[in-house]
Scaffold this motif. Structure first.
Motif, PDB file in Angstrom:
ATOM      1  N   ILE A   1      50.626 -40.860   0.629  1.00 15.59           N
ATOM      2  CA  ILE A   1      51.412 -41.146  -0.578  1.00 15.59           C
ATOM      3  C   ILE A   1      52.095 -42.508  -0.468  1.00 15.59           C
ATOM      4  O   ILE A   1      52.075 -43.309  -1.412  1.00 15.59           O
ATOM      5  CB  ILE A   1      52.450 -40.033  -0.812  1.00 15.59           C
TER       6      ILE A   1
ATOM      7  N   TRP B   1      48.974 -39.098  -7.841  1.00 12.89           N
ATOM      8  CA  TRP B   1      49.070 -38.031  -6.853  1.00 12.89           C
ATOM      9  C   TRP B   1      49.571 -36.727  -7.464  1.00 12.89           C
ATOM     10  O   TRP B   1      50.455 -36.712  -8.306  1.00 12.89           O
ATOM     11  CB  TRP B   1      50.048 -38.417  -5.742  1.00 12.89           C
TER      12      TRP B   1
ATOM     13  N   LEU C   1      51.247 -33.431  -5.674  1.00  9.96           N
ATOM     14  CA  LEU C   1      51.725 -32.959  -4.383  1.00  9.96           C
ATOM     15  C   LEU C   1      50.953 -31.708  -3.939  1.00  9.96           C
ATOM     16  O   LEU C   1      50.649 -31.543  -2.751  1.00  9.96           O
ATOM     17  CB  LEU C   1      53.222 -32.660  -4.476  1.00  9.96           C
ATOM     18  N   LYS C   2      50.628 -30.873  -4.893  1.00  9.15           N
ATOM     19  CA  LYS C   2      49.901 -29.650  -4.573  1.00  9.15           C
ATOM     20  C   LYS C   2      48.511 -29.964  -4.022  1.00  9.15           C
ATOM     21  O   LYS C   2      48.061 -29.369  -3.035  1.00  9.15           O
ATOM     22  CB  LYS C   2      49.781 -28.790  -5.834  1.00  9.15           C
TER      23      LYS C   2
ATOM     24  N   ARG D   1      52.915 -27.149  -0.022  1.00 11.34           N
ATOM     25  CA  ARG D   1      53.559 -28.157  -0.858  1.00 11.34           C
ATOM     26  C   ARG D   1      55.021 -28.335  -0.445  1.00 11.34           C
ATOM     27  O   ARG D   1      55.536 -29.457  -0.395  1.00 11.34           O
ATOM     28  CB  ARG D   1      53.473 -27.726  -2.320  1.00 11.34           C
TER      29      ARG D   1
ATOM     30  N   ALA E   1      56.806 -31.782   0.909  1.00 14.39           N
ATOM     31  CA  ALA E   1      57.965 -32.361   0.231  1.00 14.39           C
ATOM     32  C   ALA E   1      59.134 -32.523   1.202  1.00 14.39           C
ATOM     33  O   ALA E   1      59.858 -33.533   1.170  1.00 14.39           O
ATOM     34  CB  ALA E   1      58.380 -31.480  -0.945  1.00 14.39           C
TER      35      ALA E   1
ATOM     36  N   PRO F   1      59.725 -36.782  -3.033  1.00 13.89           N
ATOM     37  CA  PRO F   1      58.553 -37.582  -3.401  1.00 13.89           C
ATOM     38  C   PRO F   1      58.507 -37.947  -4.878  1.00 13.89           C
ATOM     39  O   PRO F   1      58.125 -39.062  -5.236  1.00 13.89           O
ATOM     40  CB  PRO F   1      57.362 -36.699  -2.990  1.00 13.89           C
TER      41      PRO F   1
END
Length: 272
Positions: free
Chosen positions: A174, A182, A184-185, A195, A199, A210
């Motif tokens: 990232i 992006w 996150l999952k 996830r 994070a 994030p």
């Protein structure tokens, strides 16, 4: 204001301090107008730092073989614990753009990092000091500072590549490409972690969630494109990694109180 050539501002290769009761910590805050950064390596003993960042207070232990990286208008203190004899090495570097490099180093690797005392980074640091003390031409010293920063990047990159957890690899991905769309999952699934863990690792390293960090980087990219290109707003949205024109409009209005078109006009962009 720092000049365009990087230079070694000051250094101490054998700092020795003794922690005593009642001794106050040294205040950490580089002047905002000066583009200067500090590399402080603990050779023996330990240093403790208390850091104020993004509204939170972080306690950091800088033990032997660890480096404290700081530079910028952050606030904090550093001190030697009571009864501890601290042996350290530090350099203050100065020059336009150095603070941006330090910020990226810290977001990628952390404020406290591990460096081999007899490794390549310190070898290049010693060569930099030799060039500085020889009073050679400024270009040679600037090249030596650049070589030190590159050596630091390379060593930290090698170190982290061999020890990264799946979540930390996701954080790296990232940070390396904030303008990609992006999820996150999806990143967590590809890296093999949850996830929530991804994070949490991101916040521990960067200091903010994030979503907050990505939103700011994407807004900065969109703002740069609006002011320096004549790309249509929809193209700016795609290049910045934002989800829609409405998202860009909301972010720009929240930050600047106007529409993307008005922001472009204010900054002298060529297209409304």
């Amino acid at each position: 204001m720092a000049g365009p050539l990087w230079r070694l501002h000051s250094f101490e290769s054998h700092q020795i301090s003794l922690g005593r009761p009642g001794r106050r910590g040294d205040f950490i805050r580089e002047p905002a107008e000066e583009d200067s950064v500090v590399f402080q390596l603990t050779l023996g003993g330990a240093l403790h730092a208390t850091w104020h960042q993004h509204g939170t207070v972080r306690d950091l232990d800088v033990t032997a073989g660890s480096v404290l990286l700081f530079g910028g208008p952050e606030e904090g203190t550093r001190y030697v614990p009571i009864g501890v004899t601290y042996h350290g090495f530090w350099m203050r570097l100065e020059g336009a753009g150095l603070r941006a490099h330090w910020a990226r180093l810290r977001s990628s690797f952390g404020t406290v990092v591990a460096v081999a005392v007899e490794g390549s980074v310190m070898e290049v640091a010693r060569r930099l000091i030799e060039v500085h003390e020889a009073r050679v031409d400024p270009l040679s010293e600037a090249a030596a500072v650049h070589a030190f920063v590159i050596a630091l990047w390379h060593e930290l990159g090698r170190n982290i590549a061999t020890t990264l957890s799946p979540a930390e690899r996701g954080v790296d991905a990232i940070l390396a490409a904030p303008h990609r769309p992006w999820s996150l999952k999806v990143v967590a699934r590809e890296m093999g972690c949850t996830r929530e863990h991804l994070a949490r690792c991101f916040r521990d390293r960067v200091g903010e969630p994030p979503a907050t960090w990505l939103r700011q980087r994407r807004l900065e990219r969109a703002r740069d494109l609006l002011s320096s290109t004549d790309l249509p707003v929809a193209a700016v949205v795609r290049a910045a990694g934002l989800s829609s024109v409405d998202t860009l409009a909301r972010l720009v209005r929240s930050a600047h109180g106007c529409s993307p078109g008005e922001l472009r006009h204010r900054s002298g962009g060529r297209r409304r």
